[in-house]
Design a protein around this motif. Structure first.
Motif, PDB file in Angstrom:
ATOM      1  N   PHE A  46       0.835  -1.198   0.000  1.00 19.46           N
ATOM      2  CA  PHE A  46       0.000   0.000   0.000  1.00 19.46           C
ATOM      3  C   PHE A  46       0.871   1.250   0.000  1.00 19.46           C
ATOM      4  O   PHE A  46       0.549   2.244  -0.662  1.00 19.46           O
ATOM      5  CB  PHE A  46      -0.945   0.010   1.208  1.00 19.46           C
ATOM      6  CG  PHE A  46      -1.976  -1.086   1.190  1.00 19.46           C
ATOM      7  CD1 PHE A  46      -2.439  -1.595  -0.018  1.00 19.46           C
ATOM      8  CD2 PHE A  46      -2.481  -1.617   2.362  1.00 19.46           C
ATOM      9  CE1 PHE A  46      -3.385  -2.605  -0.053  1.00 19.46           C
ATOM     10  CE2 PHE A  46      -3.428  -2.623   2.338  1.00 19.46           C
ATOM     11  CZ  PHE A  46      -3.880  -3.133   1.130  1.00 19.46           C
ATOM     12  N   GLN A  49       2.024   1.962  -3.361  1.00 22.34           N
ATOM     13  CA  GLN A  49       0.971   2.487  -4.242  1.00 22.34           C
ATOM     14  C   GLN A  49       0.409   3.783  -3.688  1.00 22.34           C
ATOM     15  O   GLN A  49      -0.709   4.168  -4.007  1.00 22.34           O
ATOM     16  CB  GLN A  49      -0.112   1.425  -4.421  1.00 22.34           C
ATOM     17  CG  GLN A  49       0.470   0.172  -5.050  1.00 22.34           C
ATOM     18  CD  GLN A  49      -0.571  -0.867  -5.386  1.00 22.34           C
ATOM     19  OE1 GLN A  49      -1.730  -0.727  -5.060  1.00 22.34           O
ATOM     20  NE2 GLN A  49      -0.141  -1.925  -6.051  1.00 22.34           N
ATOM     21  N   PHE A 113      -2.825  -0.742 -15.074  1.00 22.27           N
ATOM     22  CA  PHE A 113      -2.434  -0.284 -13.753  1.00 22.27           C
ATOM     23  C   PHE A 113      -1.636   1.011 -13.849  1.00 22.27           C
ATOM     24  O   PHE A 113      -0.716   1.121 -14.654  1.00 22.27           O
ATOM     25  CB  PHE A 113      -1.601  -1.381 -13.083  1.00 22.27           C
ATOM     26  CG  PHE A 113      -1.008  -0.977 -11.765  1.00 22.27           C
ATOM     27  CD1 PHE A 113      -1.823  -0.800 -10.659  1.00 22.27           C
ATOM     28  CD2 PHE A 113       0.355  -0.775 -11.637  1.00 22.27           C
ATOM     29  CE1 PHE A 113      -1.282  -0.428  -9.445  1.00 22.27           C
ATOM     30  CE2 PHE A 113       0.902  -0.399 -10.429  1.00 22.27           C
ATOM     31  CZ  PHE A 113       0.090  -0.219  -9.331  1.00 22.27           C
TER      32      PHE A 113
ATOM     33  N   ASN B   7      -0.505  -6.623 -11.228  1.00 18.61           N
ATOM     34  CA  ASN B   7      -0.948  -6.225  -9.898  1.00 18.61           C
ATOM     35  C   ASN B   7      -2.301  -6.828  -9.548  1.00 18.61           C
ATOM     36  O   ASN B   7      -2.516  -7.323  -8.450  1.00 18.61           O
ATOM     37  CB  ASN B   7      -1.096  -4.713  -9.854  1.00 18.61           C
ATOM     38  CG  ASN B   7       0.099  -4.086  -9.210  1.00 18.61           C
ATOM     39  OD1 ASN B   7       0.278  -4.206  -8.007  1.00 18.61           O
ATOM     40  ND2 ASN B   7       0.926  -3.454 -10.019  1.00 18.61           N
ATOM     41  N   TYR B   8      -3.222  -6.734 -10.529  1.00 26.07           N
ATOM     42  CA  TYR B   8      -4.558  -7.278 -10.299  1.00 26.07           C
ATOM     43  C   TYR B   8      -4.476  -8.789 -10.092  1.00 26.07           C
ATOM     44  O   TYR B   8      -5.144  -9.353  -9.237  1.00 26.07           O
ATOM     45  CB  TYR B   8      -5.477  -6.988 -11.490  1.00 26.07           C
ATOM     46  CG  TYR B   8      -5.602  -5.537 -11.870  1.00 26.07           C
ATOM     47  CD1 TYR B   8      -5.805  -4.556 -10.905  1.00 26.07           C
ATOM     48  CD2 TYR B   8      -5.543  -5.137 -13.202  1.00 26.07           C
ATOM     49  CE1 TYR B   8      -5.937  -3.228 -11.260  1.00 26.07           C
ATOM     50  CE2 TYR B   8      -5.680  -3.810 -13.563  1.00 26.07           C
ATOM     51  CZ  TYR B   8      -5.872  -2.858 -12.592  1.00 26.07           C
ATOM     52  OH  TYR B   8      -6.016  -1.544 -12.949  1.00 26.07           O
ATOM     53  N   MET B  44      -6.300  -4.839  -1.824  1.00 20.85           N
ATOM     54  CA  MET B  44      -5.218  -4.577  -2.778  1.00 20.85           C
ATOM     55  C   MET B  44      -5.776  -4.247  -4.155  1.00 20.85           C
ATOM     56  O   MET B  44      -5.254  -3.381  -4.863  1.00 20.85           O
ATOM     57  CB  MET B  44      -4.281  -5.783  -2.843  1.00 20.85           C
ATOM     58  CG  MET B  44      -3.518  -5.962  -1.544  1.00 20.85           C
ATOM     59  SD  MET B  44      -2.690  -7.516  -1.433  1.00 20.85           S
ATOM     60  CE  MET B  44      -1.388  -7.205  -2.525  1.00 20.85           C
ATOM     61  N   LEU B  45      -6.850  -4.965  -4.500  1.00 22.16           N
ATOM     62  CA  LEU B  45      -7.504  -4.697  -5.779  1.00 22.16           C
ATOM     63  C   LEU B  45      -7.969  -3.233  -5.846  1.00 22.16           C
ATOM     64  O   LEU B  45      -7.756  -2.531  -6.834  1.00 22.16           O
ATOM     65  CB  LEU B  45      -8.705  -5.637  -5.893  1.00 22.16           C
ATOM     66  CG  LEU B  45      -9.074  -6.189  -7.250  1.00 22.16           C
ATOM     67  CD1 LEU B  45      -7.887  -6.858  -7.888  1.00 22.16           C
ATOM     68  CD2 LEU B  45     -10.199  -7.204  -7.087  1.00 22.16           C
ATOM     69  N   TYR B  46      -8.587  -2.776  -4.785  1.00 20.19           N
ATOM     70  CA  TYR B  46      -9.102  -1.410  -4.744  1.00 20.19           C
ATOM     71  C   TYR B  46      -7.971  -0.390  -4.803  1.00 20.19           C
ATOM     72  O   TYR B  46      -8.021   0.570  -5.566  1.00 20.19           O
ATOM     73  CB  TYR B  46      -9.882  -1.183  -3.437  1.00 20.19           C
ATOM     74  CG  TYR B  46     -11.377  -1.292  -3.548  1.00 20.19           C
ATOM     75  CD1 TYR B  46     -12.167  -0.161  -3.677  1.00 20.19           C
ATOM     76  CD2 TYR B  46     -11.998  -2.515  -3.507  1.00 20.19           C
ATOM     77  CE1 TYR B  46     -13.545  -0.252  -3.740  1.00 20.19           C
ATOM     78  CE2 TYR B  46     -13.383  -2.620  -3.580  1.00 20.19           C
ATOM     79  CZ  TYR B  46     -14.148  -1.481  -3.693  1.00 20.19           C
ATOM     80  OH  TYR B  46     -15.504  -1.571  -3.759  1.00 20.19           O
ATOM     81  N   ILE B  47      -6.949  -0.599  -3.944  1.00 17.15           N
ATOM     82  CA  ILE B  47      -5.880   0.403  -3.861  1.00 17.15           C
ATOM     83  C   ILE B  47      -5.172   0.545  -5.202  1.00 17.15           C
ATOM     84  O   ILE B  47      -4.797   1.648  -5.607  1.00 17.15           O
ATOM     85  CB  ILE B  47      -4.877   0.012  -2.750  1.00 17.15           C
ATOM     86  CG1 ILE B  47      -5.561   0.072  -1.386  1.00 17.15           C
ATOM     87  CG2 ILE B  47      -3.669   0.924  -2.756  1.00 17.15           C
ATOM     88  CD1 ILE B  47      -6.095   1.419  -1.002  1.00 17.15           C
ATOM     89  N   SER B  48      -5.045  -0.583  -5.932  1.00 13.25           N
ATOM     90  CA  SER B  48      -4.334  -0.486  -7.210  1.00 13.25           C
ATOM     91  C   SER B  48      -5.097   0.391  -8.198  1.00 13.25           C
ATOM     92  O   SER B  48      -4.511   0.891  -9.156  1.00 13.25           O
ATOM     93  CB  SER B  48      -4.089  -1.883  -7.782  1.00 13.25           C
ATOM     94  OG  SER B  48      -5.317  -2.536  -7.994  1.00 13.25           O
ATOM     95  N   LEU B  49      -6.404   0.598  -7.955  1.00 12.68           N
ATOM     96  CA  LEU B  49      -7.175   1.452  -8.874  1.00 12.68           C
ATOM     97  C   LEU B  49      -6.790   2.920  -8.740  1.00 12.68           C
ATOM     98  O   LEU B  49      -6.973   3.709  -9.668  1.00 12.68           O
ATOM     99  CB  LEU B  49      -8.680   1.326  -8.584  1.00 12.68           C
ATOM    100  CG  LEU B  49      -9.316  -0.039  -8.780  1.00 12.68           C
ATOM    101  CD1 LEU B  49     -10.773   0.002  -8.360  1.00 12.68           C
ATOM    102  CD2 LEU B  49      -9.199  -0.469 -10.231  1.00 12.68           C
ATOM    103  N   GLY B  50      -6.293   3.311  -7.570  1.00 10.63           N
ATOM    104  CA  GLY B  50      -6.020   4.723  -7.344  1.00 10.63           C
ATOM    105  C   GLY B  50      -4.635   5.157  -7.791  1.00 10.63           C
ATOM    106  O   GLY B  50      -4.378   6.337  -7.975  1.00 10.63           O
ATOM    107  N   LYS B  51      -3.741   4.188  -7.972  1.00  8.73           N
ATOM    108  CA  LYS B  51      -2.335   4.522  -8.278  1.00  8.73           C
ATOM    109  C   LYS B  51      -2.215   5.195  -9.641  1.00  8.73           C
ATOM    110  O   LYS B  51      -2.904   4.843 -10.590  1.00  8.73           O
ATOM    111  CB  LYS B  51      -1.524   3.222  -8.241  1.00  8.73           C
ATOM    112  CG  LYS B  51      -0.082   3.347  -8.674  1.00  8.73           C
ATOM    113  CD  LYS B  51       0.745   4.145  -7.699  1.00  8.73           C
ATOM    114  CE  LYS B  51       2.154   4.338  -8.248  1.00  8.73           C
ATOM    115  NZ  LYS B  51       2.868   5.417  -7.552  1.00  8.73           N
TER     116      LYS B  51
END
Lengths: 335, 120, 493
Positions: A46, A49, A113, B7-8, B44-51
């Motif tokens: 986290f 990211q 991503f 990542n996903y 983790m799936l959610y957080i990777s959407l914001g990067k």
């Protein structure tokens, strides 16, 4: 390929190995520790990211608090599980593979991503939160703005969830049973006072305690400017006191913060949060519209509102986490 | 595809492991551990959407211009707290089940109930 | 004032819960719960009448205009469910004190009322919100409090039932979370109206298809739709009677409402029922549910378990109605949501009285009930007739509407299944009545039988009575259900 990719690969390998390990081991103690490690490693992901607040919370809650609760339960129960028979494992594997398959299928149409042109980044929300929040709310940590103001109602709900868990556990494990004279002497699950020859531990933890509590206060009130806020602060505050209970015994901790006080603090935090909502209603605004808290300077009203609701969150979370710990730790009584 | 989506996929693999543990094990504590893994994978799936490439944490500062999206972070903060609340309640139930049945194993407890029902 | 009602009807029960805990008195907690549920019911009625005359109400929490903040949107569809849920909460409040006193450790009673407040808050929040993620938050509030409400059942089986429900429920909740996340990934928004506006351009997108799947499966678990029903029978049968009344009448209904909102208000009927073969799938699942639930109910030997399995079957009717995705099908679904909530709530209230009087709800123990407790028996009979769908009961009105909708859609196989499952309902209701009426009571019994406390009888007759009134004088309910269906389909004037 930059350095981050390699860090990613290392972390993901650790995660996968931990997950497989905890799935395979029959020692529940080991599985609980591995689950803590899993949370801690995911917190590192986290951070990579850019989700520092989430990482902070996951480390404090997932790796810290959850592991403490698992260990508290294991101390009260048994720590070895049976072999899983194939009649359970085969359908489970099929369901897991199917679910994973659907998600892989879904991912093929997900935006790449970290791209800049994903629907998430292109939506007007992005600009509103990242650019306009500084003028509307004036808090540099946008996560705090969104959490406590734009989506403050979700956070109220989240505080209520913590409150619900605390009273549910109190209902299940609290000392409601009438005491009988034949009851054996209380045997406490976790925190027996550590023996006197462990002087180093006692001195060191006593020295650390003020700093942990001070850090919790810093996290509580500095959440506007850096990662942190009521949730993280609450968990840190509670873990400081849990450390105290572990080293000096549950009775000492109970003398410092009594269960009766906790029982008042848990609802108090929710009342503060919901009370801010009702106050804004009475001042003529919408529910949780902090702008009306200061008639002349809406941004100041926002600051005040965020401060108050974060305080409510901090109080409820601290008290709830400590109450959970007390409930599990004290459950030797009467058995 | 691989570079932009791995990542996903890692999150999906972790999610599958968690789901498998929940569904296959009859030990109640192990089920809750599996549930935790399952939920963290979703986080983790959610957080990777914001990067966002080249972005930094969404704390506004004159030194930066590109920030990752704060909304997924806020959502997952909520979800983490919901997760620990569920785990705590689940573990309280485990303790009570152990007191009532003398076991933390779901199947064993069900068998005990069935025996009891046959006796009466 | 009416402008703030959408939030008040959720925020007042929310405020009530911490007050219950702070005051630490069972009596005060009961008063708080009663006042909160009456306030919620009153607000829901006002909202419903306002929506019926002035159209949908919008409320921006924190005064942040959607999609930036969280919005509440009240239209005819959720006003219908709000009235139902808060009305049942009032009935539960009247029913609860004597029942709880008999079943729950006195030192925990105030916490129990706090949990009831929280459960009500959660359910009302799910129904009122116009934000997809907010659904998840309130779903978890209602779920966590339901696990706790069930776990306090008298027997140890309640603990196990609550744990199994917790695991299944958390999986369901997390599936919903995944679904919302996938929809968010392809749109960047969480507001329902904003999602609904952006999604049509994405029909055929695999991420979106999977989102529909995850949300549907997650909510199907929460609604105990066959074959994901495994948690329900023991959870509702082992729960303390007061919780049984509240949860059996509201819990699964709200999950079904949430599915309706996601299907029609977010993803859109064009995607769910046009682009994807959900209609056929739902009809199959619903048909299987009504047959399997009713059939298994026939083999139970405990009154509460019969009622719980019957719920699994009755959910099938609702699901079939919504699977048609037509105006008639949806109104039939709404009718059955309300009819079943009233009937099953009334029957669980009756079962709770039986438990109080006889100390058990085993079917053999009911022998002679018609003589020892005629009023309870009559309530059981009237409720049972409603479950079968005999004319002049609310169950008939909704089943009739469902059959009409099925005829219109040419679903003859499903109609045959509806009739067959009604026959099965006749069997399991008949068993109860047969034992209670014809069988001789054991000689030693009914000397020490306590009488029915008046408030419990009042709540029971309230629920059964309203279901009968709705059966005889069906026009207002039908009108409300039609308006609710029209609101979901977007055909409201």
């Amino acid at each position: 390929m930059n350095g981050f990719v390699w860090i990613d690969i290392v972390l993901f390998t650790i995660l996968a190995a931990t997950a497989v390990g905890l799935a395979r081991t029959r020692q529940l103690f080991a599985a609980a520790m591995l689950s803590g490690l899993f949370s801690l490693t995911s917190a590192c992901i986290f951070v990579l990211q850019d989700a520092v607040d989430v990482a902070f919370t996951e480390a404090a809650v997932g790796a810290g608090m959850t592991t403490v609760l698992f260990l508290g339960t294991l101390a009260l129960t048994r720590s070895r599980e049976k072999v899983t028979p194939p009649r359970r494992s085969i359908p489970a594997a099929l369901i897991a593979i199917f679910t994973g398959g659907v998600l892989i299928y879904a991912s093929t149409d997900m935006p790449p991503f970290a791209a800049a042109d994903t629907p998430v980044q292109q939506h007007p929300l992005t600009q509103r939160f990242l650019d306009d929040s500084m003028t509307e709310i004036g808090v540099p940590n946008v996560v705090t703005s969104v959490l406590a103001s734009y989506r403050g109602y979700d956070t109220l709900g989240e505080t209520v969830v913590v409150f619900t868990a605390a009273i549910a556990v109190l209902m299940l494990l609290g000392r409601g049973r009438p005491a009988t004279s034949a009851e054996p002497k209380p045997r406490e699950a976790l925190p027996q006072p550590i023996q006197h020859d462990q002087r180093v531990l006692r001195v060191v933890s006593k020295l650390m305690l003020p700093f942990i509590l001070l850090f919790a206060l810093y996290v509580q009130f500095h959440g506007d400017y850096g990662p942190g806020g009521g949730f993280q602060a609450g968990v840190i505050f509670a873990s400081g006191l849990i450390l105290y209970a572990l080293v000096f015994g549950l009775d000492a901790a109970r003398a410092a913060v009594s269960p009766a006080a906790l029982r008042r603090m848990v609802p108090l935090g929710v009342l503060i949060y919901a009370g801010v909502g009702f106050a804004t209603l009475l001042l003529g605004g919408a529910f949780l519209d902090y702008n009306v808290l200061d008639a002349h300077d809406p941004a100041h009203g926002q600051h005040l509102g965020i401060l108050l609701v974060e305080l409510g969150v901090g109080i409820t979370v601290t008290a709830a986490m400590l109450m959970l710990f007390y409930s599990f730790a004290a459950r030797g009584v009467g058995r | 595809m691989i570079a932009s989506h791995y990542n996903y996929w890692i999150a999906v693999v972790l999610l599958m492991i968690g789901l498998y543990v929940v569904m296959s094990h009859s030990n109640t504590i192990k089920k809750l551990i599996g549930l935790n893994v399952f939920q963290v994978a979703v986080f983790m799936l959610y957080i990777s959407l914001g990067k966002i490439e080249g972005g930094t944490a969404p704390i506004v500062d004159a030194a930066f211009t590109v920030y990752s999206h704060p909304l997924p972070h806020v959502l997952i903060l909520t979800a983490i707290v919901v997760g620990v609340a569920t785990t705590a309640l689940g573990l309280a139930l485990v303790v009570r089940i152990h007191e009532a049945y003398g076991t933390t194993d779901e199947d064993e407890a069900l068998i005990a109930d069935r025996r009891e029902a046959e006796r009466t | 004032m009416i402008a703030h009602l959408p939030i008040l009807q959720v925020a007042l029960p929310l405020l009530a819960a911490p007050l219950c805990v702070l005051l630490r008195s069972a009596r005060a907690a009961w008063w708080i719960y009663l006042l909160a549920s009456v306030a919620a019911f009153g607000s829901a009625l006002l909202l419903a009448s306002s929506v019926a005359t002035h159209g949908p109400l919008h409320y921006a929490v924190g005064n942040w205009a959607p999609p930036f903040g969280i919005a509440y949107v009240i239209d005819a569809a959720n006003a219908f469910v709000l009235v139902l849920v808060s009305g049942i909460a009032v009935a539960t409040a009247i029913y609860a004190p004597r029942s709880i006193a008999a079943e729950i450790d006195p030192q925990r009673v105030y916490l129990y009322y706090a949990c009831l407040c929280l459960c009500l808050t959660g359910l009302l929040g799910i129904v009122a919100t116009g934000d997809a993620f907010n659904v998840f938050v309130f779903l978890e509030i209602s779920s966590l409090s339901s696990y706790a409400l069930i776990a306090l059942g008298k027997r140890r089986q309640a603990l196990l039932a609550a744990f199994r429900y917790l695991v299944m429920g958390t999986l369901g909740g997390t599936f919903v979370l995944i679904g919302i996340g996938l929809a968010y990934a392809v749109t960047g928004t969480l507001n329902m109206a904003d999602l609904a506006q952006r999604l049509p351009a994405l029909y055929g997108n695999r991420t979106l298809t999977a989102a529909v799947g995850f949300v549907s499966v997650g909510l199907a678990i929460k609604a105990a739709v066959f074959p994901l029903h495994a948690w329900l029978p023991s959870a509702y049968a082992e729960a303390p009677s007061a919780a049984g009344v509240f949860l059996s009448a509201t819990g699964t209904k709200v999950a079904i409402y949430a599915f309706l909102r996601f299907a029609f208000g977010i993803f859109g009927a064009g995607l769910v029922f046009g682009h994807l073969p959900m209609s056929a799938l739902i009809l199959i699942v619903g048909t299987a549910a009504m047959l399997a639930g009713a059939a298994i109910a026939c083999y139970q030997d405990d009154l509460k378990r019969i009622l719980a399995w019957s719920s699994v079957g009755q959910i099938g009717y609702i699901v079939v109605g919504l699977g048609l995705a037509s105006q008639q099908g949806l109104s039939a679904a709404f009718l059955h949501i309300s009819a079943h909530a009233l009937i099953k709530g009334g029957l669980f209230a009756t079962a709770g009285i039986v438990a109080l009087r006889l100390g058990t709800t085993r079917i053999d123990a009911l022998a002679g009930l018609a003589r020892s407790a005629p009023a309870v028996f009559v309530a059981l009979l009237l409720g049972g007739l409603g479950l079968i769908g005999v004319p002049l009961t609310a169950g008939f009105v909704s089943k009739w509407a469902l059959v009409m909708a099925l005829i219109e859609a040419d679903q003859w196989a499903v109609i045959a299944a509806v009739l067959l499952s009604s026959l099965l309902a006749l069997v399991y209701v008949g068993r109860i009545i047969e034992v209670a009426w014809f069988r001789e009571p054991p000689l030693l019994a009914d000397t020490a039988q306590p009488s029915t406390p008046a408030p419990m009888a009042l709540a029971m007759w309230g629920l059964v009575g309203v279901s009968l009134v709705a059966g005889v004088y069906a026009a207002p309910l039908s009108r409300a259900a039609t308006a609710a269906a029209a609101a979901l389909l977007g055909t409201a004037p």
